[in-house]
Design an enzyme around this catalytic site. Structure first.
Site, mmCIF file in Angstrom:
data_model
loop_
_atom_site.group_PDB
_atom_site.id
_atom_site.type_symbol
_atom_site.label_atom_id
_atom_site.label_comp_id
_atom_site.label_asym_id
_atom_site.label_seq_id
_atom_site.Cartn_x
_atom_site.Cartn_y
_atom_site.Cartn_z
ATOM 1 N N ASP A 136 -3.649 5.400 -6.365
ATOM 2 C CA ASP A 136 -4.157 4.323 -6.713
ATOM 3 C C ASP A 136 -5.767 4.114 -7.121
ATOM 4 O O ASP A 136 -6.317 3.347 -7.852
ATOM 5 C CB ASP A 136 -3.799 3.166 -6.041
ATOM 6 C CG ASP A 136 -2.327 2.934 -6.068
ATOM 7 O OD1 ASP A 136 -1.858 2.888 -5.026
ATOM 8 O OD2 ASP A 136 -1.803 2.607 -7.150
ATOM 9 N N HIS A 185 -3.112 6.839 3.271
ATOM 10 C CA HIS A 185 -1.717 6.726 2.848
ATOM 11 C C HIS A 185 -0.862 6.974 4.117
ATOM 12 O O HIS A 185 -1.273 7.683 5.121
ATOM 13 C CB HIS A 185 -1.466 7.854 1.839
ATOM 14 C CG HIS A 185 -0.198 8.102 1.209
ATOM 15 N ND1 HIS A 185 0.984 8.398 1.633
ATOM 16 C CD2 HIS A 185 -0.011 7.461 -0.085
ATOM 17 C CE1 HIS A 185 1.957 8.146 0.840
ATOM 18 N NE2 HIS A 185 1.420 7.558 -0.392
HETATM 19 C C1 SDX Z 1 0.911 3.499 -2.566
HETATM 20 O O1 SDX Z 1 4.466 5.118 0.836
HETATM 21 C C2 SDX Z 1 4.250 5.612 -0.556
HETATM 22 O O2 SDX Z 1 4.399 6.740 -0.864
HETATM 23 C C3 SDX Z 1 3.368 4.727 -1.264
HETATM 24 C C4 SDX Z 1 2.772 5.266 -2.618
HETATM 25 C C5 SDX Z 1 3.780 5.353 -3.710
HETATM 26 O O3 SDX Z 1 3.698 6.301 -4.437
HETATM 27 O O4 SDX Z 1 5.020 4.722 -3.492
HETATM 28 O O5 SDX Z 1 1.921 6.506 -2.412
HETATM 29 C C6 SDX Z 1 1.854 4.218 -3.312
HETATM 30 O O6 SDX Z 1 1.361 2.353 -1.800
HETATM 31 C C7 SDX Z 1 -0.346 4.118 -2.191
HETATM 32 C C8 SDX Z 1 -1.271 3.453 -1.110
HETATM 33 C C9 SDX Z 1 -1.907 2.142 -1.626
HETATM 34 N N1 SDX Z 1 -2.569 1.522 -0.760
HETATM 35 C C10 SDX Z 1 -3.754 1.219 -0.464
HETATM 36 O O7 SDX Z 1 -4.785 2.125 -1.089
HETATM 37 C C11 SDX Z 1 -4.384 0.189 0.402
HETATM 38 C C12 SDX Z 1 -5.511 0.734 1.379
HETATM 39 N N2 SDX Z 1 -4.722 1.735 2.166
HETATM 40 C C13 SDX Z 1 -4.285 1.049 3.480
HETATM 41 O O8 SDX Z 1 -3.687 -0.073 3.638
HETATM 42 C C14 SDX Z 1 -3.477 2.087 4.263
HETATM 43 O O9 SDX Z 1 -3.997 3.314 4.117
HETATM 44 C C15 SDX Z 1 -1.877 2.358 3.865
HETATM 45 C C16 SDX Z 1 -1.396 0.914 3.815
HETATM 46 C C17 SDX Z 1 -1.772 2.973 2.520
HETATM 47 C C18 SDX Z 1 -1.264 3.280 5.058
HETATM 48 O O10 SDX Z 1 -1.386 2.593 6.172
HETATM 49 P P1 SDX Z 1 -0.662 3.273 7.455
HETATM 50 O O11 SDX Z 1 -0.145 4.618 7.392
HETATM 51 O O12 SDX Z 1 0.015 2.378 8.066
HETATM 52 O O13 SDX Z 1 -1.858 3.475 8.314
HETATM 53 P P2 SDX Z 1 -2.767 2.430 9.509
HETATM 54 O O14 SDX Z 1 -2.632 1.119 8.854
HETATM 55 O O15 SDX Z 1 -1.913 2.543 10.729
HETATM 56 O O16 SDX Z 1 -4.171 3.092 9.488
HETATM 57 C C19 SDX Z 1 -4.387 4.135 10.388
HETATM 58 C C20 SDX Z 1 -5.796 3.802 10.700
HETATM 59 C C21 SDX Z 1 -5.963 2.508 11.197
HETATM 60 O O17 SDX Z 1 -7.402 2.677 12.218
HETATM 61 P P3 SDX Z 1 -6.961 2.520 13.619
HETATM 62 O O18 SDX Z 1 -6.140 1.265 13.909
HETATM 63 O O19 SDX Z 1 -6.165 3.602 13.846
HETATM 64 O O20 SDX Z 1 -8.418 2.432 14.216
HETATM 65 O O21 SDX Z 1 -6.582 4.269 9.664
HETATM 66 C C22 SDX Z 1 -7.204 2.769 9.196
HETATM 67 C C23 SDX Z 1 -6.694 1.883 9.960
HETATM 68 O O22 SDX Z 1 -7.484 0.531 10.206
HETATM 69 N N3 SDX Z 1 -7.376 2.939 7.879
HETATM 70 C C24 SDX Z 1 -8.244 2.336 6.876
HETATM 71 C C25 SDX Z 1 -7.749 2.459 5.640
HETATM 72 N N4 SDX Z 1 -6.143 2.711 5.592
HETATM 73 C C26 SDX Z 1 -6.007 2.952 7.090
HETATM 74 N N5 SDX Z 1 -9.579 2.098 7.152
HETATM 75 C C27 SDX Z 1 -10.160 1.599 5.985
HETATM 76 N N6 SDX Z 1 -9.681 1.542 4.628
HETATM 77 C C28 SDX Z 1 -8.457 2.174 4.412
HETATM 78 N N7 SDX Z 1 -8.354 2.034 3.196
#
Ligand code: SDX
Length: 431
Positions: free
Chosen positions: A366, A308
């Site tokens: 989710d 998140h």
């Molecule tokens: C919702 O914003 C809100 O409030 C949203 C929400 C709401 O109620 O409105 O809460 C609803 O959208 C919840 C989130 C649902 N999405 C998912 O479950 C999809 C999977 N999650 C990711 O796509 C990700 O965690 C995000 C998009 C939710 C957040 O991404 P960020 O904050 O931009 O984090 P990032 O992409 O910069 O990741 C940081 C690191 C990265 O690794 P590095 O580049 O630092 O090496 O964490 C890794 C990412 O690769 N990472 C994951 C991961 N999520 C982040 N690695 C594996 N699996 C994951 N799910």
């Protein structure tokens, strides 16, 4: 906002600029950079707005480090456990918990607006049966501005109120109609003798051929899912609604924009993607393979339902959602649901893995919602429409708050330009 005499000092090429600091009632201080470009001829740079406040708000507060979510100061676990969705709608819209009389009047108002204009039924028939219900919702909600002209003037407070009630009341009807259309069953009209969640379940699952009785435990779980999705600060879809509204667009167009943004798998589409991931994993012995892929820097694969932007601790909604999942699956006699087994083992293995622990990637809202919705009989394509229905009150509350903000101006970010500088046109013969 609470005035703060501190200032931030920024020195650029020997010149020092003092920037005001504003203190919130909760959360980090903010540095006010509104005059920076005019004073120092520089932009700030923050792709994805990870460190940028786009507005001030009094509706919802999240402490990502502590896993706290407050709606008008009330903790989400208390609201999910002791309140119900329409009361939370009232709280988000008007800022205070209603009296019994206020709640009764609000619920009657919403109930009496659940039908949609009969001619709007034709819209659904323009879609292919296999259209994703989110495509239908974006289209039909945007088209509401073509039917409800008496609630599109954003400068009229009464029209803003009418549009708010219409959207909250009609979203379940539209979502249920999108579902019925996709499975070739007749539309079911809303019933005024049913509460909000029961009405939605009835519109989705009843058929003319027989009586349908709403199971009160499923209705309670449905209502709780709505409450857990109601609002969430300045997430991507809420920010989309605010940006669309800043141009003066009508409320139905703004909410349609929010629905479109929510659809993405990184946002509201994650509940559908999460369940599809659990099905693809299929059994607990394949979990290591998927965790390895999620950790692989060369693989864009991510565990859906994990991580998140704000929560770097457990999403408090996921905790409540898991309790609901246990109750619903036990009621339905599927507590040994293989997907739930995979989900719980995946959560256990991921949280034991340093990659997820170090990056603070916890299950989010989710992760468990899809398991409940599938157990209730919804296809995965209906998961995000249900999220959109529930979030409508959050979008609308933030939309109303922004329109009442004297600082409101059209949102127009700048950029770090890395393209070509001036060059003259070349005739095609000379290229
Ligand atoms: C919702 O914003 C809100 O409030 C949203 C929400 C709401 O109620 O409105 O809460 C609803 O959208 C919840 C989130 C649902 N999405 C998912 O479950 C999809 C999977 N999650 C990711 O796509 C990700 O965690 C995000 C998009 C939710 C957040 O991404 P960020 O904050 O931009 O984090 P990032 O992409 O910069 O990741 C940081 C690191 C990265 O690794 P590095 O580049 O630092 O090496 O964490 C890794 C990412 O690769 N990472 C994951 C991961 N999520 C982040 N690695 C594996 N699996 C994951 N799910």
């Amino acid at each position: 906002m609470a005035e703060n005499t501190d200032t931030a000092k920024l020195t650029i090429k020997g010149e020092t600029y003092e920037l005001p600091i504003h203190s919130p009632t909760a959360g980090p201080d903010v540095i006010d950079i509104r005059k920076l470009y005019g004073q120092a001829n520089v932009f700030t740079y923050d792709p994805g707005f990870t460190s940028t406040s786009a507005c001030d708000s009094t509706i919802t507060f999240i402490d990502g480090g502590e896993g706290v979510l407050l709606h008008r100061g009330y903790p989400i676990d208390q609201l999910a456990g002791q309140s119900h969705y329409l009361e939370v709608c009232y709280l988000l819209l008007y800022g205070e918990l209603p009296s019994a009389a206020e709640l009764e009047k609000f619920e009657r108002l919403v109930t009496n607006h659940t039908m949609i204009h009969e001619q709007m039924h034709n819209f659904f028939r323009g879609f292919r049966r296999d259209a994703h219900p989110m495509a239908t919702m974006v289209g039909v909600v945007g088209a509401m501005s073509a039917f409800y002209h008496d609630s599109t003037d954003i400068n009229d407070s009464h029209q803003r109120e009418v549009a708010s009630i219409r959207l909250i009341a009609k979203m379940p009807t539209i979502a249920a109609m999108a579902y019925k259309y996709s499975i070739g069953q007749p539309f079911v009209y809303p019933r005024n003798d049913l509460d909000y969640a029961s009405n939605f379940l009835h519109m989705c699952f009843s058929v003319p051929a027989e009586e349908y009785h709403v199971n009160p435990v499923l209705a309670r779980a449905m209502d709780r899912i709505f409450t857990l999705h109601a609002d969430h600060e300045q997430n991507a879809s809420t920010s989309t609604v605010r940006l669309a509204s800043s141009s003066g667009a009508n409320p139905f167009a703004c909410i349609a924009a929010g629905i479109a943004c929510l659809w993405g798998p990184a946002h509201g589409g994650a509940n559908q993607a999460c369940l599809e991931m659990l099905k693809e994993i299929g059994s607990v012995d394949r979990i290591p393979e998927f965790i390895a892929r999620a950790k692989d820097k060369n693989d864009s694969y991510r565990l859906m339902g994990f991580g998140h932007r704000v929560y770097k601790n457990f999403d408090p909604r996921a905790t409540v959602m898991k309790q609901s999942a246990d109750e619903v699956l036990e009621l339905l006699g599927v507590e040994d649901n293989p997907l739930l087994q995979v989900a719980m083992e995946l959560e256990k293995q991921a949280l034991a893995d340093p990659y997820f622990a170090d990056k603070k990637l916890f299950p989010n809202v989710d992760f468990y919602s899809g398991i409940i919705l599938e157990a209730m009989g919804f296809p995965t394509s209906m998961f995000t429409p249900i999220f959109a229905m529930a979030r409508t009150v959050g979008w609308i509350s933030q939309w109303k708050e922004q329109l009442a903000d004297p600082q409101l101006k059209i949102g127009r970010p700048r950029q770090l330009y890395l393209g070509e500088t001036h060059r003259d046109y070349i005739d095609i013969e000379k290229r």
